[in-house]
Design an enzyme around this catalytic site. Structure first.
Site, short mmCIF file in Angstrom:
data_model
loop_
_atom_site.label_atom_id
_atom_site.label_comp_id
_atom_site.label_asym_id
_atom_site.label_seq_id
_atom_site.Cartn_x
_atom_site.Cartn_y
_atom_site.Cartn_z
N TYR A 44 -0.05 4.21 15.04
CA TYR A 44 -0.92 3.35 14.80
C TYR A 44 0.09 1.53 15.59
CZ TYR A 44 -0.13 4.31 9.94
OH TYR A 44 0.33 4.83 8.68
N ASP A 49 -8.23 6.85 6.42
CA ASP A 49 -7.87 7.33 4.92
C ASP A 49 -7.46 8.52 5.20
OD1 ASP A 49 -8.10 7.16 2.46
OD2 ASP A 49 -9.56 7.57 2.19
N LYS A 89 -3.06 -7.37 11.59
CA LYS A 89 -1.83 -7.62 12.04
C LYS A 89 -1.44 -8.87 13.32
CE LYS A 89 -1.75 -2.75 11.57
NZ LYS A 89 -0.79 -0.97 12.46
N ASP A 107 -0.77 11.91 -16.50
CA ASP A 107 -0.11 13.33 -16.98
C ASP A 107 0.34 13.24 -18.70
OD1 ASP A 107 0.84 13.68 -14.42
OD2 ASP A 107 2.55 12.24 -14.39
N LYS A 137 -8.42 0.88 8.42
CA LYS A 137 -7.79 2.11 8.26
C LYS A 137 -7.96 3.31 7.66
CE LYS A 137 -4.94 0.85 3.89
NZ LYS A 137 -5.20 2.76 2.90
N CYS A 143 -1.04 1.17 -34.90
CA CYS A 143 -0.71 2.27 -33.14
C CYS A 143 -1.34 4.00 -33.07
CB CYS A 143 1.03 1.59 -32.83
SG CYS A 143 1.56 3.36 -32.01
N TYR A 203 -2.68 16.12 -19.59
CA TYR A 203 -2.48 17.23 -18.97
C TYR A 203 -1.17 17.46 -20.43
CZ TYR A 203 -0.10 21.11 -16.23
OH TYR A 203 0.29 22.11 -16.34
N ASP A 204 0.14 16.68 -20.28
CA ASP A 204 1.30 17.54 -20.72
C ASP A 204 0.49 17.32 -22.78
OD1 ASP A 204 2.88 16.95 -19.55
OD2 ASP A 204 3.45 14.73 -19.55
N GLU A 261 -1.76 8.27 11.38
CA GLU A 261 -2.00 8.94 10.06
C GLU A 261 -1.89 10.44 10.61
OE1 GLU A 261 -1.78 6.78 7.54
OE2 GLU A 261 -3.23 7.18 6.39
N CYS A 269 2.52 -2.83 -30.00
CA CYS A 269 3.01 -1.84 -31.46
C CYS A 269 4.16 -1.92 -30.82
CB CYS A 269 3.11 -0.34 -31.15
SG CYS A 269 4.36 0.43 -32.05
N ARG A 325 5.71 10.37 4.32
CA ARG A 325 6.33 8.79 4.58
C ARG A 325 7.22 9.14 3.27
NH1 ARG A 325 4.38 4.96 0.70
NH2 ARG A 325 5.25 2.69 1.19
N SER A 351 4.02 -0.47 3.04
CA SER A 351 2.77 -0.06 3.07
C SER A 351 1.81 -1.40 3.04
CB SER A 351 2.55 0.69 1.44
OG SER A 351 2.40 -0.13 0.33
N LEU A 352 0.58 -1.55 3.22
CA LEU A 352 0.07 -2.78 3.23
C LEU A 352 -0.47 -3.78 2.05
CD1 LEU A 352 -1.83 -1.33 5.99
CD2 LEU A 352 -0.14 -2.92 6.59
S1 IVH Z 1 -0.07 0.45 9.25
C1 IVH Z 1 3.73 -1.63 8.11
N1 IVH Z 1 -2.13 0.66 10.24
O1 IVH Z 1 -2.65 2.58 5.03
C2 IVH Z 1 2.98 -1.28 8.23
N2 IVH Z 1 -1.83 1.85 7.79
O2 IVH Z 1 -1.67 1.36 2.61
C3 IVH Z 1 1.85 -0.06 8.04
N3 IVH Z 1 -3.50 3.40 7.36
O3 IVH Z 1 0.80 3.45 4.69
C4 IVH Z 1 1.03 1.00 8.17
N4 IVH Z 1 -4.71 3.24 8.90
O4 IVH Z 1 -0.87 5.18 5.74
C5 IVH Z 1 -1.72 0.90 9.51
N5 IVH Z 1 -4.26 1.35 10.93
C6 IVH Z 1 -3.46 1.61 9.87
C7 IVH Z 1 -4.01 1.93 8.98
C8 IVH Z 1 -2.94 2.02 8.37
C9 IVH Z 1 -4.62 3.43 7.98
C10 IVH Z 1 -2.33 3.67 5.99
C11 IVH Z 1 -0.93 3.57 6.04
C12 IVH Z 1 -0.17 2.96 4.82
C13 IVH Z 1 -1.06 2.84 4.43
C14 IVH Z 1 -0.53 1.19 3.53
#
Ligand code: IVH
Length: 718
Positions: free
Chosen positions: A256, A148, A320, A61, A146, A438, A64-65, A204, A456, A167, A110-111
């Site tokens: 998931y 993407d 998990k 940002d 996981k 600075c 860009y600014d 996802e 600074c 989210r 999130s994880l």
């Molecule tokens: S579980 C509390 N399972 O990864 C559990 N997340 O870095 C939260 N994601 O925000 C999510 N594959 O968008 C879970 N098999 C999976 C996933 C997954 C992708 C994403 C999801 C989450 C992000 C966290």
């Protein structure tokens, strides 16, 4: 291939003093100014497109600014050279508004990331310790890819899709129901048996790689910009205000997990995945129920090998804990659950040329060196900047301008310079000399003993720090003022409209009597000015934890801010306590240190903040503008533990100390480290020492572990 990359974007030869891009605004002649305005219009339009449409910004940002400000300054010197496609006409345009906001009933977490097997081992051990499992006890863990893409929450009522949300910030997302209805793999009506009456499915939204390539091919044919990678394509497609556009995009959805609001008796995560499949959802096929760390490691290696052959992008695997009752016991800390972890794949690497080392000044005055790179594609994203962390890091890696360097990008982490390709170094290259003043204000740069960072010391007198401070104040976990992004903050700071946080709340009042009101500024109109005032007014009521976090006190992040808010409840009480705690022999000081989560160094930063008259003056002025209600701890219901202070002592046998603390807090209690007359209960485990004695002396109620468990079992929702 990059989307309509205008040649001018990367062409400036900044090392060449005759290149107009290198010349200060006040020294440009007419011809050079016209050239610069053309370059800036193309460059800014290009970055706007990446930012707003592709969801794939390439520059920060701040950079860009800097382009926008330079454009505006040149236009101010040569008003008649202003172009028809001038970016200054567009600044302040509304950003993809239009989606209704949706509050998540249960936060979308999130994880936590693990990068090495050691990190995964730590995760495993932490789970075992938290649950007080015997050291050799194994437990089932589900391993999944996981994906993407972007996460979404889908609400079903009596088996029918009713609402879909992004989210967002985890607490509040956007209503994307109309768009999600267009995704073929999202069932509109569920099938099968035992469908909970009220169900929230999370998963996802993503795009297959082959669909992504076809989509880009088609876009090129139609003269449209390409997406950088499948994730950006999926995000950009979901964010369409017109659902018929989304309908033409090949989006998919993997479920998931789910939260059943009522009527579900499933006890393990792998059964939940099975249910999801039975109800008609797609679930990733590469899912394995593992019983040991070794099995997880094997899964990771296998998936890493298969990664390129999968139809969709994955950036790691997720582990998990399988038992849902254990997941509930483990709960979450901050924004991440304790029961899951993401094991990321190794970062993708690329070689490029480091063109220049720039110094950025952060909110706390820390000078961070940043490498400006010859743009290079790493993992589907064009990277043109990378962090160099600090002066020691530059010395250690001996990074110099002009070097060929290896850079890496891991997920959302800022790209980093890994190493220098020494055999390609020019003989003329020179060691980088870290500045001793600075770059933003010319102030003295100091290295505080024991710290690697150089700072600074001009604090809010340094424009870079003042702007960063304001940026923090309005950021997502602080005041979160919609429409007051860094671009506006910087422009308002330069024009002396907003120089300190309180100015944000007096802006409208001053604007009414201003000769140059906001609506008359470049890129603004009555509507956008009113929208901003409205967004500011919406935030005049703010919770105490957000307010504390917004103050930007060193080391006080949002988790600690919440801890302080929970303990002190109101701003006047907090301010008064911080005043009293300046005396290290006071009760207030002991009380502060007694808070579980506040150490001496944090206390020191807090106290020095509240010692500073300038900071107190800012707080008082803000108090006149704001309403900060008493902080209410959200618990399921008032319980015998609500607002009580508990001390744990001795060894607990059924629950780890961490679980006991988390449970107490969930039930509305505060956990302290030592016994005082303010303590309500002391829970005494085996071999309790002086604290049990202190409790007896002060007449504080003592509970055995069994009594404690009984209270918890009666209160914790199953
Ligand atoms: S579980 C509390 N399972 O990864 C559990 N997340 O870095 C939260 N994601 O925000 C999510 N594959 O968008 C879970 N098999 C999976 C996933 C997954 C992708 C994403 C999801 C989450 C992000 C966290």
């Amino acid at each position: 291939m990059k989307p309509e990359l205008p040649l001018e974007v990367y062409s400036p030869d900044l090392g060449n003093p005759n290149d107009p891009a290198s010349i200060a605004v006040d020294r440009l002649n007419r011809e050079q100014a016209a050239q610069e305005l053309a370059r800036l219009a193309a460059t800014i339009a290009y970055h706007d497109r990446l930012y707003f449409q592709e969801d794939a910004p390439e520059i920060s940002d701040a950079d860009y600014d800097a382009l926008v400000v330079r454009n505006r300054q040149i236009e101010a010197r040569f008003p008649d050279l202003r172009r028809l496609d001038s970016p200054s006409k567009r600044v302040g345009a509304p950003v993809s508004k239009g989606f209704k906001k949706v509050k998540h009933r249960v936060p979308m977490l999130s994880l936590e990331n693990a990068f090495t097997l050691e990190d995964v081992t730590n995760f495993f051990e932490r789970v075992g310790r938290f649950l007080s499992l015997a050291p050799a006890q194994t437990f089932a863990v589900v391993a999944e890819p996981k994906i993407d893409g972007l996460s979404a929450a889908l609400h079903y009522q009596n088996g029918k899709l009713r609402l879909a949300a992004t989210r967002g910030d985890g607490s509040e997302g956007e209503d994307i129901t109309a768009n999600v209805r267009q995704i073929a793999t999202v069932p509109q009506v569920l099938q099968g048996k035992n469908i909970p009456e009220s169900l929230e499915v999370r998963g996802e939204i993503y795009m297959n790689r082959s669909d992504f390539f076809n989509l880009n091919h088609q876009r090129v044919q139609e003269g449209e910009a390409e997406f950088a990678n499948p994730r950006n394509a999926a995000a950009g497609s979901v964010r369409q205000l017109d659902a018929s556009v989304t309908a033409r995009r090949p989006l998919r959805f993997f479920a998931y997990y789910y939260e059943a609001i009522s009527g579900d008796t499933t006890t393990t995560h792998h059964e939940c995945l099975q249910n999801l499949e039975n109800w008609g959802f797609s679930v990733a096929s590469e899912i394995r129920l593992c019983q040991s760390l070794a099995e997880l490691a094997e899964f990771y290696t296998e998936m890493n090998g298969k990664r390129a052959d999968l139809a969709y992008d994955i950036d790691g695997v997720v582990y998990k804990v399988d038992e849902l009752a254990w997941q509930r016991r483990l709960g979450s800390v901050g924004r991440t659950p304790r029961y899951a972890v993401a094991h990321k794949f190794e970062a993708e690497k690329a070689e490029t040329i480091l063109e220049e080392i720039n110094i950025q000044v952060g909110r706390t005055g820390v000078l961070t060196p940043v490498a400006r790179l010859k743009p290079v594609t790493v993992g589907g994203v064009v990277v043109s900047r990378a962090t160099l962390h600090n002066a020691d890091e530059i010395d250690r890696k001996d990074v110099r301008a002009g070097d060929h360097v290896i850079i890496q990008r891991a997920g959302d982490v800022i790209p980093q310079v890994v190493s220098v390709v020494l055999n390609k170094r020019s003989a003329a290259s020179k060691e980088f000399v870290f500045p001793n003043c600075c770059p933003a204000c010319g102030g003295e740069v100091v290295q505080i003993p024991g710290e690697v960072a150089r700072r600074c010391m001009n604090r809010l007198l340094c424009p870079a720090q003042a702007v960063e401070h304001l940026r923090h104040f309005v950021s997502r976990d602080a005041f979160d003022i919609e429409g007051l992004g860094i671009r506006h903050i910087e422009a308002f700071y330069q024009d002396k409209l907003i120089q300190s946080p309180v100015d944000i709340f007096t802006l409208e009042e001053r604007d009414k009597v201003s000769l140059t009101p906001l609506r008359a500024r470049e890129g603004w109109g009555s509507q956008s000015a009113n929208n901003l005032f409205e967004a500011i007014n919406e935030r005049r009521t703010i919770s105490l934890d957000r307010f504390i976090y917004a103050l930007g006190i060193l080391q006080i992040g949002s988790v600690t801010a919440k801890l302080l808010a929970k303990h002190y409840r109101t701003l006047p009480v907090l301010v008064e306590a911080m005043q009293q705690a300046q005396d290290p022999t006071s009760d207030a000081y002991r009380d502060l240190l007694n808070l579980d989560g506040i150490g001496e160094s944090m206390a020191e930063d807090l106290l020095s903040f509240f010692h500073e008259p300038h900071n107190l003056a800012v707080i008082h002025k803000l108090q006149d503008q704001l309403l900060i209600p008493e902080f209410i701890i959200e618990t399921a219901a008032e319980s015998v533990l609500s607002h009580k202070t508990i001390v744990f002592t001795g060894t607990l046998e059924k629950m780890s100390r961490a679980e006991a603390k988390a449970t107490a807090e969930r039930l509305g209690a505060k956990v302290a480290g030592s016994v005082s007359k303010k303590t309500n209960f002391v829970v005494v485990g085996a071999d309790a020492g002086s604290k049990a004695k202190a409790a007896a002396e002060l007449g504080v109620e003592v509970l055995t572990e069994e009594q404690w468990m009984e209270i918890c079992n009666g209160l914790v929702k199953k």
